[in-house]
Scaffold this active site. Structure first.
Site, PDB file in Angstrom:
ATOM      1  N   ASP A  76       0.850  -1.193   0.000  1.00 27.89           N
ATOM      2  CA  ASP A  76       0.000   0.000   0.000  1.00 27.89           C
ATOM      3  C   ASP A  76       0.884   1.242   0.000  1.00 27.89           C
ATOM      4  O   ASP A  76       2.045   1.196   0.424  1.00 27.89           O
ATOM      5  CB  ASP A  76      -0.929   0.037   1.228  1.00 27.89           C
ATOM      6  CG  ASP A  76      -2.149   0.933   0.999  1.00 27.89           C
ATOM      7  OD1 ASP A  76      -3.252   0.400   0.767  1.00 27.89           O
ATOM      8  OD2 ASP A  76      -1.992   2.183   1.026  1.00 27.89           O
ATOM      9  N   ASP A 102       3.827   1.953  -4.435  1.00 24.61           N
ATOM     10  CA  ASP A 102       2.778   2.365  -5.353  1.00 24.61           C
ATOM     11  C   ASP A 102       2.566   1.238  -6.369  1.00 24.61           C
ATOM     12  O   ASP A 102       3.509   0.836  -7.051  1.00 24.61           O
ATOM     13  CB  ASP A 102       3.274   3.638  -6.060  1.00 24.61           C
ATOM     14  CG  ASP A 102       2.230   4.220  -6.991  1.00 24.61           C
ATOM     15  OD1 ASP A 102       1.249   3.526  -7.311  1.00 24.61           O
ATOM     16  OD2 ASP A 102       2.416   5.379  -7.401  1.00 24.61           O
ATOM     17  N   LYS A 135     -11.390  -4.855  -6.961  1.00 20.51           N
ATOM     18  CA  LYS A 135     -12.539  -3.950  -6.806  1.00 20.51           C
ATOM     19  C   LYS A 135     -12.736  -3.172  -8.105  1.00 20.51           C
ATOM     20  O   LYS A 135     -11.772  -2.711  -8.714  1.00 20.51           O
ATOM     21  CB  LYS A 135     -12.263  -2.971  -5.668  1.00 20.51           C
ATOM     22  CG  LYS A 135     -13.300  -1.866  -5.642  1.00 20.51           C
ATOM     23  CD  LYS A 135     -13.644  -1.326  -4.317  1.00 20.51           C
ATOM     24  CE  LYS A 135     -12.581  -0.602  -3.558  1.00 20.51           C
ATOM     25  NZ  LYS A 135     -12.984  -0.520  -2.158  1.00 20.51           N
TER      26      LYS A 135
HETATM   27  N1  SAM Z   1      -8.419  -3.773   1.611  1.00 15.87           N
HETATM   28  C1  SAM Z   1      -8.124  -2.776   2.618  1.00 15.87           C
HETATM   29  C2  SAM Z   1      -8.563  -3.312   3.942  1.00 15.87           C
HETATM   30  O1  SAM Z   1      -9.287  -4.298   3.977  1.00 15.87           O
HETATM   31  O2  SAM Z   1      -8.163  -2.754   4.976  1.00 15.87           O
HETATM   32  C3  SAM Z   1      -8.804  -1.456   2.308  1.00 15.87           C
HETATM   33  C4  SAM Z   1      -8.225  -0.769   1.110  1.00 15.87           C
HETATM   34  S1  SAM Z   1      -8.715   0.885   0.979  1.00 15.87           S
HETATM   35  C5  SAM Z   1     -10.365   0.738   0.460  1.00 15.87           C
HETATM   36  C6  SAM Z   1      -7.917   1.430  -0.459  1.00 15.87           C
HETATM   37  C7  SAM Z   1      -6.420   1.534  -0.338  1.00 15.87           C
HETATM   38  O3  SAM Z   1      -5.892   1.746  -1.646  1.00 15.87           O
HETATM   39  C8  SAM Z   1      -5.924   2.715   0.493  1.00 15.87           C
HETATM   40  O4  SAM Z   1      -5.243   2.244   1.622  1.00 15.87           O
HETATM   41  C9  SAM Z   1      -4.959   3.461  -0.446  1.00 15.87           C
HETATM   42  O5  SAM Z   1      -3.785   3.919   0.193  1.00 15.87           O
HETATM   43  C10 SAM Z   1      -4.629   2.357  -1.453  1.00 15.87           C
HETATM   44  N2  SAM Z   1      -4.109   2.863  -2.728  1.00 15.87           N
HETATM   45  C11 SAM Z   1      -4.693   3.755  -3.575  1.00 15.87           C
HETATM   46  N3  SAM Z   1      -3.881   3.955  -4.643  1.00 15.87           N
HETATM   47  C12 SAM Z   1      -2.779   3.179  -4.475  1.00 15.87           C
HETATM   48  C13 SAM Z   1      -1.591   2.955  -5.233  1.00 15.87           C
HETATM   49  N4  SAM Z   1      -1.380   3.592  -6.399  1.00 15.87           N
HETATM   50  N5  SAM Z   1      -0.655   2.082  -4.766  1.00 15.87           N
HETATM   51  C14 SAM Z   1      -0.866   1.440  -3.579  1.00 15.87           C
HETATM   52  N6  SAM Z   1      -1.966   1.618  -2.813  1.00 15.87           N
HETATM   53  C15 SAM Z   1      -2.917   2.467  -3.247  1.00 15.87           C
END
Ligand code: SAM
Length: 306
Positions: free
Chosen positions: A85, A101, A166
């Site tokens: 993440d 990322d 998702k």
């Molecule tokens: N599955 C997680 C849980 O059960 O706790 C929840 C995920 S949350 C809905 C979405 C996550 O996507 C966030 O923590 C955000 O930091 C991550 N995210 C968004 N863009 C990203 C990227 N380019 N690389 C890595 N993580 C990313």
């Protein structure tokens, strides 16, 4: 909204705290598993966009902890879970964390290094951008995250493996379905019971990874761009003429999770407590460095006139 009021309006939020999950999203993965049995035989798994970590907790509880207590007599392999993440995450037993990322090409290399050259059986991606409320924009940014996830899949997933991602349902859902079908013969869009009806979120459940013959991951974007273009892609039935009329693609869409179970769009009364008032539980693990932290600091400073 106060905590008790949210506990009443969001049964999965309350249940997550009661059962020790960091986020209510845990139930979405559990309900997808109920329907698709996604954890069977899984020894290596990648959790993309994992913070605050409830999906990683599910992976740890379903795969790592049982194998640690009773190692598989056949191969003795303890499942390996790698979670990625942008945000840091508090530790979870059996989960290797990588702060990075997923749109960066080097992220796949980091995962491969952790797997010691072996490939994953399962890749899950619950990535979500900061939602703007502008539907087309949100859907577009979300689709970029899925494509980043698919790029990683083409490097790290073994043939026959599964990918759960998702998606935001919108006007490009058919296109996305066709793109995924290039790599997976079975793709189902699923809506777990814990995902609100009012939300455009759903999950693509992609089974039996089978990239086109001679596929080179470097060609991924070129291949995906061809889908839906006038020339189409010749080697897949799905993608030549997905547009309209008799050629329209019908996407398998499935509600999953116990359908007589909790409804995420309903309020439920709070449990009665003998001789006292209901006490809301604190969240299991608040995010350790959420993106909104800086905004909160600025707000606090301005209210104190600093
Ligand atoms: N599955 C997680 C849980 O059960 O706790 C929840 C995920 S949350 C809905 C979405 C996550 O996507 C966030 O923590 C955000 O930091 C991550 N995210 C968004 N863009 C990203 C990227 N380019 N690389 C890595 N993580 C990313």
């Amino acid at each position: 909204m106060g905590k008790a009021s949210r506990d009443k309006r969001d049964i999965y939020y309350r249940k997550a705290k009661e059962e020790g999950w960091r986020a209510r999203s845990a139930f979405k993965l559990l309900q997808i598993d109920e329907e698709f049995n996604i954890f069977e035989g899984v020894k290596r798994v990648v959790d993309l966009c994992a913070a605050p970590g409830s999906w990683s907790q599910v992976l740890s509880r379903k795969l790592y902890l049982p194998a640690k207590l009773a190692p598989d007599k056949k191969d003795g392999i303890i499942p390996l879970i790698v979670a990625i993440d942008l945000q840091p995450m508090a530790p979870i037993e059996g989960v290797i964390q990588v702060q990075g990322d997923i749109t960066n090409a080097r992220t796949a290399e980091v995962v491969i290094r952790h797997f010691d050259g072996c490939k994953a059986d399962l890749v899950v991606c619950d990535g979500a951008p900061d939602v703007t409320g502008l539907h087309d924009m949100d859907e577009f940014v979300q689709s970029q995250l899925i494509l980043a996830g698919l790029t990683i899949v083409t490097h790290v997933l073994k043939e026959g493996g599964k990918f759960i991602a998702k998606i935001f349902r919108g006007k490009d859902t058919s296109l996305l379905y066709c793109q995924l079908k290039l790599f997976f013969p079975v793709v189902t869009f699923a809506k777990p019971k814990s995902s609100r009806n009012s939300s455009i979120e759903a999950f693509a459940v992609c089974e039996n990874y089978s990239p086109p013959e001679g596929f080179n991951p470097k060609d991924l974007h070129r291949l995906l761009e061809k889908v839906g273009s006038p020339s189409g892609v010749e080697d897949t039935d799905c993608c030549s003429g997905w547009l309209e009329g008799p050629n329209k693609v019908y996407i398998p869409f499935l509600a999953c999770g116990d359908l007589s179970g909790y409804d995420s769009d309903r309020s439920y009364p709070l449990p009665k407590v003998a001789g006292g008032t209901y006490q809301s539980l604190d969240p299991v693990q608040p995010p350790i460095a959420p993106p909104y932290k800086r905004a909160l600091e600025l707000k606090k400073a301005s209210s104190q006139g600093i």
